[in-house]
Design a protein around this motif. Structure first.
Motif, PDB file in Angstrom:
ATOM      1  N   ASN A   4       0.816  -1.217   0.000  1.00 51.20           N
ATOM      2  CA  ASN A   4       0.000   0.000   0.000  1.00 51.20           C
ATOM      3  C   ASN A   4       0.849   1.266   0.000  1.00 51.20           C
ATOM      4  OD1 ASN A   4      -2.371  -1.511   0.097  1.00 51.20           O
ATOM      5  ND2 ASN A   4      -2.337  -1.621   2.326  1.00 51.20           N
ATOM      6  N   LEU A   5       2.178   1.099  -0.195  1.00 54.74           N
ATOM      7  CA  LEU A   5       3.130   2.211  -0.282  1.00 54.74           C
ATOM      8  C   LEU A   5       3.178   3.041   0.991  1.00 54.74           C
ATOM      9  CD1 LEU A   5       2.531   3.355  -3.959  1.00 54.74           C
ATOM     10  CD2 LEU A   5       4.342   1.903  -3.088  1.00 54.74           C
ATOM     11  N   MET A   6       3.008   2.369   2.126  1.00 57.18           N
ATOM     12  CA  MET A   6       3.157   3.058   3.407  1.00 57.18           C
ATOM     13  C   MET A   6       4.604   3.001   3.886  1.00 57.18           C
ATOM     14  SD  MET A   6      -0.331   1.683   5.227  1.00 57.18           S
ATOM     15  CE  MET A   6       0.037   2.458   6.801  1.00 57.18           C
ATOM     16  N   LEU A   7       5.385   2.115   3.283  1.00 55.40           N
ATOM     17  CA  LEU A   7       6.816   2.071   3.566  1.00 55.40           C
ATOM     18  C   LEU A   7       7.500   1.367   2.409  1.00 55.40           C
ATOM     19  CD1 LEU A   7       7.524  -1.075   4.394  1.00 55.40           C
ATOM     20  CD2 LEU A   7       6.648  -0.392   6.603  1.00 55.40           C
ATOM     21  N   GLY A   8       8.831   1.335   2.457  1.00 53.60           N
ATOM     22  CA  GLY A   8       9.595   0.707   1.376  1.00 53.60           C
ATOM     23  C   GLY A   8      10.637   1.664   0.848  1.00 53.60           C
ATOM     24  N   LEU A  62      13.744   7.271  -1.028  1.00 49.00           N
ATOM     25  CA  LEU A  62      14.336   7.360  -2.364  1.00 49.00           C
ATOM     26  C   LEU A  62      15.856   7.271  -2.277  1.00 49.00           C
ATOM     27  CD1 LEU A  62      12.178  10.261  -3.840  1.00 49.00           C
ATOM     28  CD2 LEU A  62      12.135   7.875  -4.573  1.00 49.00           C
ATOM     29  N   LYS A  63      16.418   6.435  -3.108  1.00 48.40           N
ATOM     30  CA  LYS A  63      17.873   6.357  -3.237  1.00 48.40           C
ATOM     31  C   LYS A  63      18.221   6.613  -4.700  1.00 48.40           C
ATOM     32  CE  LYS A  63      21.964   3.469  -2.611  1.00 48.40           C
ATOM     33  NZ  LYS A  63      22.497   2.137  -2.207  1.00 48.40           N
ATOM     34  N   ILE A  64      18.977   7.674  -4.943  1.00 48.39           N
ATOM     35  CA  ILE A  64      19.345   8.053  -6.301  1.00 48.39           C
ATOM     36  C   ILE A  64      20.817   7.713  -6.524  1.00 48.39           C
ATOM     37  CG2 ILE A  64      19.345   9.897  -8.012  1.00 48.39           C
ATOM     38  CD1 ILE A  64      16.585   9.200  -6.833  1.00 48.39           C
ATOM     39  N   VAL A  65      21.070   6.913  -7.540  1.00 47.37           N
ATOM     40  CA  VAL A  65      22.432   6.504  -7.885  1.00 47.37           C
ATOM     41  C   VAL A  65      22.835   7.210  -9.178  1.00 47.37           C
ATOM     42  CG1 VAL A  65      23.938   4.574  -8.490  1.00 47.37           C
ATOM     43  CG2 VAL A  65      22.102   4.252  -6.817  1.00 47.37           C
ATOM     44  N   ASN A  66      23.858   8.052  -9.102  1.00 44.46           N
ATOM     45  CA  ASN A  66      24.309   8.816 -10.272  1.00 44.46           C
ATOM     46  C   ASN A  66      25.423   8.075 -11.002  1.00 44.46           C
ATOM     47  OD1 ASN A  66      23.596  11.458  -8.218  1.00 44.46           O
ATOM     48  ND2 ASN A  66      22.735  11.414 -10.257  1.00 44.46           N
ATOM     49  N   LYS A  67      25.099   7.589 -12.184  1.00 43.77           N
ATOM     50  CA  LYS A  67      26.066   6.884 -13.030  1.00 43.77           C
ATOM     51  C   LYS A  67      25.729   7.170 -14.494  1.00 43.77           C
ATOM     52  CE  LYS A  67      28.074   4.360  -9.687  1.00 43.77           C
ATOM     53  NZ  LYS A  67      29.517   4.382  -9.353  1.00 43.77           N
ATOM     54  N   THR A  68      26.643   6.773 -15.384  1.00 43.13           N
ATOM     55  CA  THR A  68      26.351   6.877 -16.811  1.00 43.13           C
ATOM     56  C   THR A  68      25.395   5.758 -17.212  1.00 43.13           C
ATOM     57  OG1 THR A  68      28.164   5.444 -17.514  1.00 43.13           O
ATOM     58  CG2 THR A  68      28.669   7.787 -17.214  1.00 43.13           C
ATOM     59  N   THR A  69      24.774   5.908 -18.368  1.00 46.30           N
ATOM     60  CA  THR A  69      23.859   4.884 -18.867  1.00 46.30           C
ATOM     61  C   THR A  69      24.544   3.527 -18.957  1.00 46.30           C
ATOM     62  OG1 THR A  69      22.494   6.468 -20.101  1.00 46.30           O
ATOM     63  CG2 THR A  69      22.488   4.181 -20.881  1.00 46.30           C
TER      64      THR A  69
END
Length: 294
Positions: A89-93, A124-131
Motif C-alpha cells: 500500500n506504499l506506506m513504507l519501502g 528514495l535512493k538516487i544513484v548517479n552513473k552513466t547509462t
C-alpha cells in the motif's frame, strides 16, 4: 489436515487465553477443533503442553518453554505480514533509481517531487552513473529503475521512451560571427570540440552518427557533465555538443548560440528501463505511472 504453523497458532492462542473455549472463540474455531489441534501437536512433539484445571488450562514447564519461542515466531510472522501489506500500500519501502546528473536535473526532478509528495514514506535512493554503468546495476538488482539516454541495445531490459531530445553544437560570442553559415560535419570536425566523456551514451550516439557520414570527430576537451559543457563554451574554449532541450536558459538569454548545421543529427530519446527478469515493486510501478503521466 491442519498445518504445523496453524497448530502453533492454536497453541499460542490457548496459552494466552488459558482456556480452550476462549482460544476457540478468538480463533473463530469450534472448541473440539481446538482440542484436536492441541492433541495433534502434543502427539507430534511427544510431550504434554497443558495441564487441565477446573478454571481452564495452564502451561506445563515444557509448554512454557515452547510458548516462549513459538509466540515470538508467530509475532514475527505477523509483523512481516503487516510490513508486506504496508509496502504493498506504499506506506513504507524504498525505491532505487539510477540516473545521470544531466537527466536528473533537467528531466527527473519534477517526477521525483510528485512521487515524494504522494508517497512520503517511500525512501528514495538516487544513484548517479552513466547509462552504460547503470545497465549492469539493473540486471544485478542494485537499482530498480534507470533513467537513461537511448539508444540502449540490451534484450534483457524493458525499455520505455519518455521524451525526444536533439543534440546540437553551441558556441560563445567569440565564435558567433565566424560560424554564421551552416556547417557540414567535416567543418565541425576541424573545430576545437568540447565533448562529454567517451563513456557517455550521448557522445557515443553523436560520434556514431557522424562517423556513418564518413567523418570522425575528436575532442579538444572532455568533460563529465552537461553543465560544464555549457560553461566551457560560454568562455569560448571551443564548440560544445549539448542537448538542445537542456540548454534553453543559455540559448534564450543569448549566452550561447546554436551552430547552424547543413544536416541535423537525428533526434534520440530519453526514457526509463528495468530488468525483464525481475517484477517491479509496488513503489516502482507507481513511479512508472507518474513518469508516464498516468
Amino acid at each position: 489436515m491442519i498445518s504445523k504453523l496453524d497448530l502453533y497458532k492454536v497453541f499460542c492462542e490457548v496459552a494466552k487465553c488459558e482456556s480452550f473455549s476462549k482460544g476457540a472463540k478468538a480463533l473463530y474455531m469450534t472448541q473440539p477443533a481446538v482440542s484436536q489441534a492441541i492433541m495433534q501437536l502434543e502427539e507430534e512433539l511427544e510431550i504434554r503442553l497443558f495441564t487441565r484445571t477446573p478454571r481452564g488450562v495452564t502451561l506445563t514447564n515444557e509448554g512454557k518453554l515452547l510458548f516462549e519461542y513459538a509466540n515470538s515466531a508467530i509475532n514475527l510472522i505477523n509483523v512481516g505480514e503487516k510490513k508486506l501489506l504496508e509496502s504493498k500500500n506504499l506506506m513504507l519501502g524504498d525505491l532505487k533509481i539510477g540516473v545521470g546528473d544531466t537527466i536528473s536535473r533537467y528531466f527527473l526532478l519534477p517526477y521525483l517531487e510528485k512521487f515524494h509528495n504522494e508517497y512520503p514514506n517511500i525512501k528514495l535512493k538516487i544513484v548517479n552513473k552513466t547509462t552504460l554503468e547503470l545497465c549492469p546495476m539493473l540486471k544485478s538488482g542494485e537499482i530498480d529503475i534507470a533513467i537513461c539516454n537511448f539508444p540502449i541495445e540490451d534484450t534483457s531490459l524493458e525499455i520505455k521512451k519518455c521524451i525526444d531530445v536533439q543534440d546540437i553544437f553551441v558556441c560563445g560570442d567569440s565564435y558567433k560571427n565566424t560560424l554564421s553559415m551552416p556547417l557540414s560535419f567535416e567543418e565541425i570536425a576541424n573545430l576545437p570540440l568540447i565533448l562529454l566523456d567517451s563513456k557517455s551514451n550521448s557522445r557515443r550516439y553523436v560520434e556514431k552518427y557522424i562517423l556513418s557520414k564518413g567523418v570522425e570527430i575528436t575532442s579538444e576537451i572532455e568533460l563529465g557533465s552537461h553543465d560544464l559543457l555549457l560553461e566551457f563554451a560560454k568562455i569560448n574554449l571551443g564548440i560544445a555538443c549539448v542537448i538542445k532541450e537542456f540548454s534553453q536558459e543559455y540559448l534564450k538569454k543569448g549566452i550561447l548560440h546554436e551552430v547552424q548545421m547543413v544536416e541535423e543529427i537525428p533526434k534520440r530519446s530519453i526514457g526509463y528501463c528495468f530488468s525483464k527478469s525481475v517484477s517491479l515493486s509496488p513503489a516502482s510501478k507507481k513511479f512508472v505511472e507518474i513518469l508516464e503521466g498516468r
